[in-house]
Design a protein around this motif. Sequence first.
Motif, PDB file in Angstrom:
ATOM      1  N   SER A 269       9.510  35.883  -9.868  1.00 46.50           N
ATOM      2  CA  SER A 269       9.033  36.385  -8.574  1.00 46.50           C
ATOM      3  C   SER A 269       7.521  36.246  -8.446  1.00 46.50           C
ATOM      4  CB  SER A 269       9.445  37.851  -8.419  1.00 46.50           C
ATOM      5  OG  SER A 269       8.999  38.366  -7.199  1.00 46.50           O
ATOM      6  N   ASN A 270       7.071  35.827  -7.255  1.00 47.36           N
ATOM      7  CA  ASN A 270       5.666  35.655  -6.907  1.00 47.36           C
ATOM      8  C   ASN A 270       5.082  34.347  -7.419  1.00 47.36           C
ATOM      9  OD1 ASN A 270       3.582  36.791  -5.320  1.00 47.36           O
ATOM     10  ND2 ASN A 270       2.477  37.479  -7.138  1.00 47.36           N
ATOM     11  N   PHE A 271       5.942  33.432  -7.925  1.00 50.12           N
ATOM     12  CA  PHE A 271       5.492  32.131  -8.411  1.00 50.12           C
ATOM     13  C   PHE A 271       6.408  31.041  -7.871  1.00 50.12           C
ATOM     14  CE2 PHE A 271       3.845  35.170 -11.415  1.00 50.12           C
ATOM     15  CZ  PHE A 271       2.576  34.703 -11.689  1.00 50.12           C
ATOM     16  N   SER A 272       5.869  29.815  -7.754  1.00 52.15           N
ATOM     17  CA  SER A 272       6.687  28.690  -7.336  1.00 52.15           C
ATOM     18  C   SER A 272       7.726  28.378  -8.401  1.00 52.15           C
ATOM     19  CB  SER A 272       5.816  27.462  -7.085  1.00 52.15           C
ATOM     20  OG  SER A 272       4.989  27.650  -5.950  1.00 52.15           O
ATOM     21  N   HIS A 273       8.820  27.745  -7.981  1.00 50.67           N
ATOM     22  CA  HIS A 273       9.937  27.493  -8.880  1.00 50.67           C
ATOM     23  C   HIS A 273       9.579  26.469  -9.950  1.00 50.67           C
ATOM     24  CE1 HIS A 273      10.920  23.426  -7.454  1.00 50.67           C
ATOM     25  NE2 HIS A 273      10.612  23.867  -6.247  1.00 50.67           N
ATOM     26  N   ALA A 274      10.278  26.557 -11.055  1.00 55.67           N
ATOM     27  CA  ALA A 274      10.164  25.567 -12.115  1.00 55.67           C
ATOM     28  C   ALA A 274      11.028  24.353 -11.782  1.00 55.67           C
ATOM     29  CB  ALA A 274      10.601  26.168 -13.445  1.00 55.67           C
ATOM     30  N   ALA A 275      10.713  23.220 -12.396  1.00 59.45           N
ATOM     31  CA  ALA A 275      11.548  22.037 -12.243  1.00 59.45           C
ATOM     32  C   ALA A 275      12.777  22.119 -13.128  1.00 59.45           C
ATOM     33  CB  ALA A 275      10.748  20.778 -12.568  1.00 59.45           C
ATOM     34  N   GLY A 276      12.687  22.887 -14.192  1.00 59.10           N
ATOM     35  CA  GLY A 276      13.780  23.016 -15.132  1.00 59.10           C
ATOM     36  C   GLY A 276      14.353  24.420 -15.184  1.00 59.10           C
ATOM     37  N   PRO A 277      15.202  24.691 -16.171  1.00 62.19           N
ATOM     38  CA  PRO A 277      15.895  25.983 -16.230  1.00 62.19           C
ATOM     39  C   PRO A 277      15.080  27.110 -16.840  1.00 62.19           C
ATOM     40  CG  PRO A 277      16.638  24.566 -18.013  1.00 62.19           C
ATOM     41  CD  PRO A 277      15.708  23.735 -17.183  1.00 62.19           C
ATOM     42  N   ASP A 278      13.883  26.819 -17.380  1.00 63.57           N
ATOM     43  CA  ASP A 278      13.081  27.842 -18.049  1.00 63.57           C
ATOM     44  C   ASP A 278      11.730  27.987 -17.357  1.00 63.57           C
ATOM     45  OD1 ASP A 278      14.736  28.330 -20.665  1.00 63.57           O
ATOM     46  OD2 ASP A 278      14.566  26.149 -20.484  1.00 63.57           O
ATOM     47  N   GLN A 279      11.230  29.211 -17.342  1.00 68.33           N
ATOM     48  CA  GLN A 279       9.883  29.454 -16.833  1.00 68.33           C
ATOM     49  C   GLN A 279       9.265  30.625 -17.584  1.00 68.33           C
ATOM     50  OE1 GLN A 279       9.168  30.720 -12.634  1.00 68.33           O
ATOM     51  NE2 GLN A 279       7.882  28.895 -12.502  1.00 68.33           N
ATOM     52  N   LEU A 280       7.986  30.458 -17.947  1.00 63.31           N
ATOM     53  CA  LEU A 280       7.231  31.492 -18.649  1.00 63.31           C
ATOM     54  C   LEU A 280       5.947  31.763 -17.890  1.00 63.31           C
ATOM     55  CD1 LEU A 280       6.617  33.281 -21.201  1.00 63.31           C
ATOM     56  CD2 LEU A 280       5.489  31.244 -22.157  1.00 63.31           C
ATOM     57  N   VAL A 281       5.646  33.037 -17.691  1.00 68.48           N
ATOM     58  CA  VAL A 281       4.401  33.459 -17.044  1.00 68.48           C
ATOM     59  C   VAL A 281       3.659  34.403 -17.973  1.00 68.48           C
ATOM     60  CG1 VAL A 281       3.417  34.837 -15.173  1.00 68.48           C
ATOM     61  CG2 VAL A 281       5.202  33.171 -14.671  1.00 68.48           C
ATOM     62  N   LEU A 282       2.383  34.126 -18.189  1.00 66.23           N
ATOM     63  CA  LEU A 282       1.488  35.015 -18.920  1.00 66.23           C
ATOM     64  C   LEU A 282       0.355  35.394 -17.981  1.00 66.23           C
ATOM     65  CD1 LEU A 282       1.227  32.983 -22.262  1.00 66.23           C
ATOM     66  CD2 LEU A 282       2.773  34.886 -21.776  1.00 66.23           C
ATOM     67  N   ALA A 283       0.059  36.679 -17.858  1.00 62.92           N
ATOM     68  CA  ALA A 283      -0.935  37.104 -16.870  1.00 62.92           C
ATOM     69  C   ALA A 283      -1.813  38.221 -17.415  1.00 62.92           C
ATOM     70  CB  ALA A 283      -0.242  37.567 -15.590  1.00 62.92           C
ATOM     71  N   LEU A 284      -3.058  38.211 -16.964  1.00 62.24           N
ATOM     72  CA  LEU A 284      -4.020  39.279 -17.220  1.00 62.24           C
ATOM     73  C   LEU A 284      -4.542  39.753 -15.874  1.00 62.24           C
ATOM     74  CD1 LEU A 284      -6.136  37.643 -20.082  1.00 62.24           C
ATOM     75  CD2 LEU A 284      -4.411  39.433 -20.362  1.00 62.24           C
ATOM     76  N   GLY A 285      -4.722  41.046 -15.734  1.00 61.99           N
ATOM     77  CA  GLY A 285      -5.194  41.529 -14.447  1.00 61.99           C
ATOM     78  C   GLY A 285      -5.858  42.882 -14.525  1.00 61.99           C
ATOM     79  N   ILE A 286      -6.417  43.289 -13.401  1.00 58.50           N
ATOM     80  CA  ILE A 286      -7.034  44.606 -13.259  1.00 58.50           C
ATOM     81  C   ILE A 286      -6.497  45.235 -11.981  1.00 58.50           C
ATOM     82  CG2 ILE A 286      -9.055  43.625 -12.083  1.00 58.50           C
ATOM     83  CD1 ILE A 286     -10.701  45.907 -13.387  1.00 58.50           C
ATOM     84  N   ARG A 287      -6.250  46.525 -12.049  1.00 57.30           N
ATOM     85  CA  ARG A 287      -5.710  47.275 -10.918  1.00 57.30           C
ATOM     86  C   ARG A 287      -6.587  48.496 -10.676  1.00 57.30           C
ATOM     87  NH1 ARG A 287       0.372  48.778 -11.842  1.00 57.30           N
ATOM     88  NH2 ARG A 287      -0.560  49.813 -13.624  1.00 57.30           N
ATOM     89  N   HIS A 288      -7.081  48.622  -9.452  1.00 58.36           N
ATOM     90  CA  HIS A 288      -7.980  49.732  -9.124  1.00 58.36           C
ATOM     91  C   HIS A 288      -7.444  50.489  -7.911  1.00 58.36           C
ATOM     92  CE1 HIS A 288     -11.672  52.031  -8.611  1.00 58.36           C
ATOM     93  NE2 HIS A 288     -11.649  51.702  -7.329  1.00 58.36           N
ATOM     94  N   ARG A 289      -7.379  51.782  -8.023  1.00 54.76           N
ATOM     95  CA  ARG A 289      -6.955  52.636  -6.904  1.00 54.76           C
ATOM     96  C   ARG A 289      -8.184  53.335  -6.321  1.00 54.76           C
ATOM     97  NH1 ARG A 289      -3.284  53.176 -11.059  1.00 54.76           N
ATOM     98  NH2 ARG A 289      -1.095  52.725 -10.552  1.00 54.76           N
ATOM     99  N   PHE A 290      -8.173  53.521  -5.032  1.00 53.86           N
ATOM    100  CA  PHE A 290      -9.306  54.203  -4.393  1.00 53.86           C
ATOM    101  C   PHE A 290      -8.796  55.173  -3.349  1.00 53.86           C
ATOM    102  CE2 PHE A 290      -8.543  50.256  -2.068  1.00 53.86           C
ATOM    103  CZ  PHE A 290      -8.560  50.656  -0.752  1.00 53.86           C
TER     104      PHE A 290
END
Length: 400
Positions: free
Chosen positions: A379-400
């Motif tokens: 979810s939130n990424f374009s599809h893979a061409a094959g049957p497997d997909q891996l996502v690695l992500a780093l982020g920051i979340r700030h509430r105000f």
Amino acid sequence: MFNTFSGSTWKGARGWLKAVSCCAFALGLPAAAHAQGTVAITGLIDGGLAYVDDFGGSQGTRALQAKSGDVNVSRWILSGNEPLNPDLSALFVLANGFSITNGATGQQGRMFGFQSYVGLASHASGTVTFGRQFDSMLQFVQPFALGGTPYGGVAFAHPFDNDDLANYTRTNNAVKYTSPMMNGFQFGATYGFSNEAGAFSNNRGYSVAGTYAHGACSAGASYEQFAGESNLATANTQGAEPAGAPFNATRQRTAGLGGACKWDRLRVSAIVTRTQLDNATSINNVADTPIALRGEDIVFRNAELNARYALTNQWTVAAGYTFTSGSFDSPSGHASPTWHQFGLIGIDALSARTETYAEAIYQRANGLAGTGIPGAQISNFSHAAGPDQLVLALGIRHRF
């Protein structure tokens, strides 16, 4: 000193004081002792970087991207509350979703597409709200999943968010009721009107849901149905589901059941859902072009087991596994695809309002031949061409 004011000077001063008072009220500041209610601006901003090992095109194409909202959708919220008597209050919420990477408004360009509603809240009788809002299934059953929550969010959604638990789908023209808590039991219902003359049931939606909590354990159940959900130009654009729903279909029916128990710092949850689509013609993926279907009847069955553990007051880890089985029936044949999805996230609370996170999501899709689905798709990424997909992500979340 005031005794030295002339008549015209005092009138000018009174006008200035009145203007200041009005501005302070609009900002929700306690400018006068008799001011009632509050107005507040709050929100959440989520952004970071993501690596995708298979990103459309030919198999093996990799991508490193700046991303907005892989855990939570960025938004700002204008909300208000006015006590009417000791039990009853008026309330409103106007919430704007946006992308921090380019500043664009989310939810198909709506100014207040994340949510927009007004209502009344009673401690004794419950809350009634009117407007564009999340339905009761998401309110009561989503907390048993990781997708859509602060402990997994958007990227942890079940394939294509087929059970509407990851905050993609809102209901327009909705009347929503949420009961007060009654000895551990709480329930709610949502109804979204078609608003189409002579076609009351065309493009309408409704849901019912409830939870029960006893001690450290809780359980919830829900059912929702959309009729004529679509975001096509030919659809009833004034209906309950004119855009944003995961599918174009004559009808969608989804049922869910979840449960959770907590032991000190550990919380373990399980959830099962089933979605049935009649005459589905496309999957409306928010991160990619729509996937054309053949007007078939489709069933998605999801089973998720997840856990989260507070290592310290600052560090939390959460992990989940989801198995999804599909049944695609059309005049040209039958297909039975399956998806396996694993997710892991670590959250570091730098303060009460600011967190950093690192996440890894892997999906394996089998048996896609004959479905029209090109490959695995987190979810939130374009599809893979094959049957497997891996996502690695780093982020920051700030509430105000």
